[in-house]
Design a protein around this motif. Structure first.
Motif, PDB file in Angstrom:
ATOM      1  N   ILE A 116     -18.817  -5.402   6.607  1.00 28.03           N
ATOM      2  CA  ILE A 116     -17.596  -4.954   5.928  1.00 28.03           C
ATOM      3  C   ILE A 116     -17.082  -6.106   5.067  1.00 28.03           C
ATOM      4  CG2 ILE A 116     -15.335  -3.894   6.221  1.00 28.03           C
ATOM      5  CD1 ILE A 116     -16.182  -3.134   9.073  1.00 28.03           C
ATOM      6  N   ALA A 117     -17.347  -6.046   3.793  1.00 26.19           N
ATOM      7  CA  ALA A 117     -17.015  -7.164   2.907  1.00 26.19           C
ATOM      8  C   ALA A 117     -15.524  -7.229   2.580  1.00 26.19           C
ATOM      9  CB  ALA A 117     -17.823  -7.051   1.611  1.00 26.19           C
ATOM     10  N   GLU A 118     -14.874  -6.081   2.466  1.00 25.42           N
ATOM     11  CA  GLU A 118     -13.469  -6.038   2.066  1.00 25.42           C
ATOM     12  C   GLU A 118     -12.570  -6.470   3.228  1.00 25.42           C
ATOM     13  OE1 GLU A 118      -9.958  -5.793   0.422  1.00 25.42           O
ATOM     14  OE2 GLU A 118     -11.816  -5.539  -0.730  1.00 25.42           O
ATOM     15  N   PRO A 119     -11.788  -7.557   3.058  1.00 26.46           N
ATOM     16  CA  PRO A 119     -10.963  -8.062   4.163  1.00 26.46           C
ATOM     17  C   PRO A 119      -9.998  -7.025   4.737  1.00 26.46           C
ATOM     18  CG  PRO A 119     -11.098  -9.697   2.414  1.00 26.46           C
ATOM     19  CD  PRO A 119     -11.731  -8.444   1.877  1.00 26.46           C
ATOM     20  N   ALA A 120      -9.365  -6.226   3.860  1.00 25.60           N
ATOM     21  CA  ALA A 120      -8.396  -5.242   4.353  1.00 25.60           C
ATOM     22  C   ALA A 120      -9.077  -4.198   5.231  1.00 25.60           C
ATOM     23  CB  ALA A 120      -7.691  -4.566   3.178  1.00 25.60           C
ATOM     24  N   GLN A 121     -10.255  -3.734   4.793  1.00 22.87           N
ATOM     25  CA  GLN A 121     -10.979  -2.749   5.588  1.00 22.87           C
ATOM     26  C   GLN A 121     -11.513  -3.365   6.881  1.00 22.87           C
ATOM     27  OE1 GLN A 121     -11.098   0.489   5.008  1.00 22.87           O
ATOM     28  NE2 GLN A 121      -9.785   0.096   3.240  1.00 22.87           N
ATOM     29  N   ARG A 122     -11.848  -4.651   6.823  1.00 20.31           N
ATOM     30  CA  ARG A 122     -12.324  -5.345   8.021  1.00 20.31           C
ATOM     31  C   ARG A 122     -11.190  -5.456   9.049  1.00 20.31           C
ATOM     32  NH1 ARG A 122     -14.856  -9.262   5.458  1.00 20.31           N
ATOM     33  NH2 ARG A 122     -13.323 -10.912   5.732  1.00 20.31           N
ATOM     34  N   ARG A 123     -10.008  -5.732   8.576  1.00 22.20           N
ATOM     35  CA  ARG A 123      -8.856  -5.826   9.478  1.00 22.20           C
ATOM     36  C   ARG A 123      -8.591  -4.478  10.146  1.00 22.20           C
ATOM     37  NH1 ARG A 123      -5.307  -7.248   6.040  1.00 22.20           N
ATOM     38  NH2 ARG A 123      -4.441  -5.178   5.726  1.00 22.20           N
ATOM     39  N   ILE A 124      -8.676  -3.391   9.365  1.00 23.65           N
ATOM     40  CA  ILE A 124      -8.456  -2.065   9.932  1.00 23.65           C
ATOM     41  C   ILE A 124      -9.509  -1.753  10.988  1.00 23.65           C
ATOM     42  CG2 ILE A 124      -8.478   0.411   9.402  1.00 23.65           C
ATOM     43  CD1 ILE A 124      -7.268  -0.322   6.659  1.00 23.65           C
TER      44      ILE A 124
ATOM     45  N   ASN B  33      -9.695   6.283   4.194  1.00 28.26           N
ATOM     46  CA  ASN B  33      -8.547   6.662   3.386  1.00 28.26           C
ATOM     47  C   ASN B  33      -7.289   6.041   3.959  1.00 28.26           C
ATOM     48  OD1 ASN B  33     -10.047   8.350   1.640  1.00 28.26           O
ATOM     49  ND2 ASN B  33     -10.045   9.956   3.202  1.00 28.26           N
ATOM     50  N   GLY B  34      -6.292   5.914   3.118  1.00 23.51           N
ATOM     51  CA  GLY B  34      -5.022   5.369   3.570  1.00 23.51           C
ATOM     52  C   GLY B  34      -4.206   6.420   4.298  1.00 23.51           C
TER      53      GLY B  34
ATOM     54  N   GLN C  16       5.538   9.473  -5.478  1.00 29.87           N
ATOM     55  CA  GLN C  16       4.214   9.224  -6.038  1.00 29.87           C
ATOM     56  C   GLN C  16       3.697   7.833  -5.678  1.00 29.87           C
ATOM     57  OE1 GLN C  16       2.405  11.670  -7.487  1.00 29.87           O
ATOM     58  NE2 GLN C  16       0.758  10.168  -7.228  1.00 29.87           N
ATOM     59  N   LEU C  17       4.603   6.866  -5.551  1.00 25.05           N
ATOM     60  CA  LEU C  17       4.206   5.515  -5.140  1.00 25.05           C
ATOM     61  C   LEU C  17       3.544   5.553  -3.772  1.00 25.05           C
ATOM     62  CD1 LEU C  17       4.275   2.388  -5.409  1.00 25.05           C
ATOM     63  CD2 LEU C  17       6.555   2.463  -4.359  1.00 25.05           C
ATOM     64  N   LEU C  18       4.137   6.289  -2.844  1.00 20.74           N
ATOM     65  CA  LEU C  18       3.554   6.394  -1.504  1.00 20.74           C
ATOM     66  C   LEU C  18       2.160   6.992  -1.573  1.00 20.74           C
ATOM     67  CD1 LEU C  18       6.652   7.758   0.480  1.00 20.74           C
ATOM     68  CD2 LEU C  18       5.857   5.392   0.321  1.00 20.74           C
ATOM     69  N   ALA C  19       2.004   8.039  -2.385  1.00 22.65           N
ATOM     70  CA  ALA C  19       0.698   8.695  -2.528  1.00 22.65           C
ATOM     71  C   ALA C  19      -0.326   7.751  -3.144  1.00 22.65           C
ATOM     72  CB  ALA C  19       0.841   9.958  -3.369  1.00 22.65           C
ATOM     73  N   ASP C  20       0.074   7.029  -4.179  1.00 22.88           N
ATOM     74  CA  ASP C  20      -0.860   6.130  -4.868  1.00 22.88           C
ATOM     75  C   ASP C  20      -1.317   4.993  -3.956  1.00 22.88           C
ATOM     76  OD1 ASP C  20      -0.627   7.688  -7.125  1.00 22.88           O
ATOM     77  OD2 ASP C  20       0.818   6.367  -8.127  1.00 22.88           O
ATOM     78  N   LEU C  21      -0.398   4.446  -3.177  1.00 18.38           N
ATOM     79  CA  LEU C  21      -0.764   3.356  -2.263  1.00 18.38           C
ATOM     80  C   LEU C  21      -1.748   3.850  -1.201  1.00 18.38           C
ATOM     81  CD1 LEU C  21       2.762   1.730  -1.792  1.00 18.38           C
ATOM     82  CD2 LEU C  21       0.794   0.666  -2.894  1.00 18.38           C
ATOM     83  N   ALA C  22      -1.512   5.053  -0.693  1.00 14.20           N
ATOM     84  CA  ALA C  22      -2.428   5.600   0.315  1.00 14.20           C
ATOM     85  C   ALA C  22      -3.798   5.889  -0.293  1.00 14.20           C
ATOM     86  CB  ALA C  22      -1.834   6.870   0.917  1.00 14.20           C
ATOM     87  N   LYS C  23      -3.827   6.379  -1.514  1.00 14.06           N
ATOM     88  CA  LYS C  23      -5.106   6.656  -2.180  1.00 14.06           C
ATOM     89  C   LYS C  23      -5.914   5.383  -2.398  1.00 14.06           C
ATOM     90  CE  LYS C  23      -3.564  10.778  -4.695  1.00 14.06           C
ATOM     91  NZ  LYS C  23      -3.170  11.305  -6.020  1.00 14.06           N
ATOM     92  N   ALA C  24      -5.213   4.250  -2.477  1.00  8.91           N
ATOM     93  CA  ALA C  24      -5.892   2.957  -2.633  1.00  8.91           C
ATOM     94  C   ALA C  24      -6.389   2.416  -1.295  1.00  8.91           C
ATOM     95  CB  ALA C  24      -4.948   1.958  -3.293  1.00  8.91           C
ATOM     96  N   GLY C  25      -6.299   3.237  -0.227  1.00  2.86           N
ATOM     97  CA  GLY C  25      -6.798   2.834   1.087  1.00  2.86           C
ATOM     98  C   GLY C  25      -5.797   2.054   1.915  1.00  2.86           C
ATOM     99  N   LYS C  26      -4.537   2.040   1.498  1.00  4.73           N
ATOM    100  CA  LYS C  26      -3.519   1.271   2.228  1.00  4.73           C
ATOM    101  C   LYS C  26      -2.904   2.097   3.351  1.00  4.73           C
ATOM    102  CE  LYS C  26      -3.579  -2.113  -0.910  1.00  4.73           C
ATOM    103  NZ  LYS C  26      -4.050  -3.475  -0.616  1.00  4.73           N
ATOM    104  N   ARG C  27      -2.513   1.395   4.414  1.00  7.34           N
ATOM    105  CA  ARG C  27      -1.663   2.008   5.432  1.00  7.34           C
ATOM    106  C   ARG C  27      -0.223   1.647   5.076  1.00  7.34           C
ATOM    107  NH1 ARG C  27      -4.471  -0.552  10.534  1.00  7.34           N
ATOM    108  NH2 ARG C  27      -4.319  -2.277   9.071  1.00  7.34           N
ATOM    109  N   VAL C  28       0.551   2.673   4.778  1.00  2.46           N
ATOM    110  CA  VAL C  28       1.858   2.476   4.157  1.00  2.46           C
ATOM    111  C   VAL C  28       2.964   2.903   5.115  1.00  2.46           C
ATOM    112  CG1 VAL C  28       3.300   3.010   2.152  1.00  2.46           C
ATOM    113  CG2 VAL C  28       0.793   3.025   1.941  1.00  2.46           C
TER     114      VAL C  28
ATOM    115  N   ILE D 231      -2.856  13.777   1.585  1.00  2.00           N
ATOM    116  CA  ILE D 231      -2.782  12.435   2.170  1.00  2.00           C
ATOM    117  C   ILE D 231      -2.266  12.534   3.599  1.00  2.00           C
ATOM    118  CG2 ILE D 231      -1.588  10.204   2.027  1.00  2.00           C
ATOM    119  CD1 ILE D 231      -1.610  10.706  -1.060  1.00  2.00           C
ATOM    120  N   ALA D 232      -2.947  11.858   4.515  1.00  2.00           N
ATOM    121  CA  ALA D 232      -2.546  11.875   5.922  1.00  2.00           C
ATOM    122  C   ALA D 232      -1.227  11.127   6.104  1.00  2.00           C
ATOM    123  CB  ALA D 232      -3.634  11.232   6.779  1.00  2.00           C
ATOM    124  N   PHE D 233      -0.398  11.644   7.003  1.00  3.16           N
ATOM    125  CA  PHE D 233       0.872  10.975   7.264  1.00  3.16           C
ATOM    126  C   PHE D 233       1.332  11.260   8.685  1.00  3.16           C
ATOM    127  CE2 PHE D 233       1.999  15.188   5.728  1.00  3.16           C
ATOM    128  CZ  PHE D 233       2.988  15.582   6.627  1.00  3.16           C
ATOM    129  N   GLN D 234       2.240  10.420   9.158  1.00  4.45           N
ATOM    130  CA  GLN D 234       2.940  10.624  10.423  1.00  4.45           C
ATOM    131  C   GLN D 234       4.432  10.469  10.171  1.00  4.45           C
ATOM    132  OE1 GLN D 234       1.562   8.350  13.865  1.00  4.45           O
ATOM    133  NE2 GLN D 234      -0.359   7.885  12.807  1.00  4.45           N
TER     134      GLN D 234
END
Length: 463
Positions: free
Chosen positions: A169-177, A216-217, A285-297, A323-326
């Motif tokens: 897993i090269a991407e640090p953020a994905q590695r942390r997840i 996915n975020g 839309q900001l929340l949606a865009d951040l999640a689409k970028a693979g972020k946990r928001v 987009i998944a949410f809780q």
């Protein structure tokens, strides 16, 4: 922060202990557990040190301490009952830029010993900066109870697989997840249960599956409550500490924001009267865009997201875009502020119902069902009513409420800055105008307010 917390590697390093009594023996034992090479200087070596001499391979010098004795040591501890010697040891070490600790004398120390929870390779340390050592030990005891010894084995498993995970897993953020899922999931539970071989097999399987899964975020819509950080739910705290991004509004206190993961990105989108950082549609839309970028928001909102928090609008956008949410409920301001002000929202002698309304001004007017709100035997809670307070009181009187109906304004409820101002529909506007009152505030209307003086258990700045 008076002391910067730091962990020093002492494996194979020369350390000096001046003194050879019971306290010195305890410090020697700590240094030995860290792998230090220990020299002891003392004119008299007492039984506790003699007992551990061979176990810890101590070099003991039977002599009085002189300043040049500190030369060549990485770290020095003075554990004598002689103030003059302790001062001499401290001065000698500091002049040579050597770390020094003088037992029970924080003013002479360049470092202090914390209370330690040892789950090697996991180490937790607690200190009061010398102010309250017993309190630090009590906190250590609490940590001991919630960090089982098996956490050390879990850390060893993570260390073993760390190179393989990094190569896969090269991407640090994905590695942390990935690691957070491993360390909080079934693999960790297998380690805790003693099934380490099976844990390794599952970890290998999850790593092999990783490339096939799209990460996915997700958005966590969290109610931050009315202000006090210890009113957050356990789930809220857990999600805040694993979020990549925190999107927060102006009602979220700095103390609560500090509980989010320290390296998470913080984005302020607060909306105050006539000062909106972002329009609501843009926040959605900001929340949606951040999640689409693979972020946990984390979307952190004061109070509860579904009570005048526009949380429903935000999750509508997320649902439309798949987009998944809780949603994590929070203590709404009405409940929190009323409780801390000693004003029950319902009471069999005063109110059998409670109504929440917003006092937000639109075109310099408040459009509410005043006939309903003026009915007796109920409590009316007004959110965002500070600016429109006088209009609210006038409208209620005009629609049949008694002029002497009790009313309270709670400022910064549940926090140490809480203030409660009580009066009647006739008197409260002038009482508030005469004081420097700032949002966030909450207004409570009804005869339950008369219970404030009797039930006022929480003391803020003033009442």
């Amino acid at each position: 922060m008076e002391y910067f917390p730091i962990f020093v590697k002492l494996q194979g390093q020369a350390c000096l202990v001046v003194g050879a009594g019971e306290i010195a023996a305890r410090k020697i034992d700590l240094l030995a557990r860290a792998g230090a090479d220990i020299t002891v200087i003392a004119k008299e070596v007492k039984v506790p040190v003699l007992k551990i001499q061979h176990q810890h391979r101590l070099s003991i010098l039977h002599k009085a301490f002189v300043p040049d004795d500190v030369q060549g040591f990485k770290l020095v501890i003075s554990a004598t009952d002689n103030d003059e010697t302790n001062c001499l040891v401290a001065d000698s070490a500091k002049q040579r830029d050597i770390l020094v600790n003088v037992v029970d004398s924080p003013a002479l120390c360049s470092f202090i010993f914390p209370a330690i929870v040892d789950r090697s390779p996991i180490i937790a340390a607690v200190t009061s900066g010398g102010a309250a050592p017993v309190l630090a030990r009590l906190l250590r005891a609490k940590l001991e109870s919630i960090i089982p010894p098996s956490y050390g084995r879990l850390a060893q498993l993570a260390e073993k697989f760390r190179p393989a995970v990094k190569n896969t897993i090269a991407e640090p953020a994905q590695r942390r997840i990935f690691w957070e899922n491993i360390l909080q999931g079934a693999v960790a539970e297998l380690v805790f249960a003693g099934n380490e071989q099976q844990a390794e097999q599952q970890l290998q399987a999850k790593l092999a599956q990783h490339q096939a899964n799209v990460n996915n975020g997700e958005v966590y819509l969290i109610g931050a409550g009315p202000g006090a950080p210890d009113l957050l739910t356990f789930r809220a705290l857990r999600l805040m500490q694993q979020a990549d991004v925190v999107v927060y509004d102006h009602l979220v206190s700095p103390e609560i924001l500090d509980l989010a993961r320290r390296d998470s990105e913080k984005i302020y989108v607060g909306k105050q009267r006539q000062n909106h950082t972002l329009a609501q549609e843009n926040i959605n839309q900001l929340l949606a865009d951040l999640a689409k970028a693979g972020k946990r928001v984390v979307r952190l909102k004061g109070g509860d997201p579904f009570i005048f928090g526009r949380g429903g609008e935000e999750i509508e956008t997320l649902m439309q875009q798949g987009i998944a949410f809780q949603v994590v409920p929070g203590i709404t301001a009405a409940s929190g502020c009323a409780s801390y002000a000693g004003i029950p929202l319902t009471h069999r002698d005063h109110a059998q119902s409670c109504i929440f309304v917003t006092g937000h001004l639109k075109n310099d007017d408040i459009n509410l069902n005043w006939t309903q709100l003026a009915a007796p035997n109920q409590t009316v809670v007004v959110y965002m009513g500070l600016v429109g307070l006088e209009k609210i009181c006038q409208a209620l009187i005009a629609h049949g409420s008694p002029k002497d109906l009790p009313i309270a304004l709670v400022q910064q409820g549940t926090t140490t800055h809480q203030r409660v101002i009580t009066g009647t529909l006739t008197t409260l506007p002038s009482l508030v105008a005469a004081q420097e009152v700032k949002a966030p505030t909450l207004i409570i209307i009804g005869t339950v307010v008369t219970l404030h003086e009797k039930l006022n258990w929480f003391q803020g700045e003033a009442s």
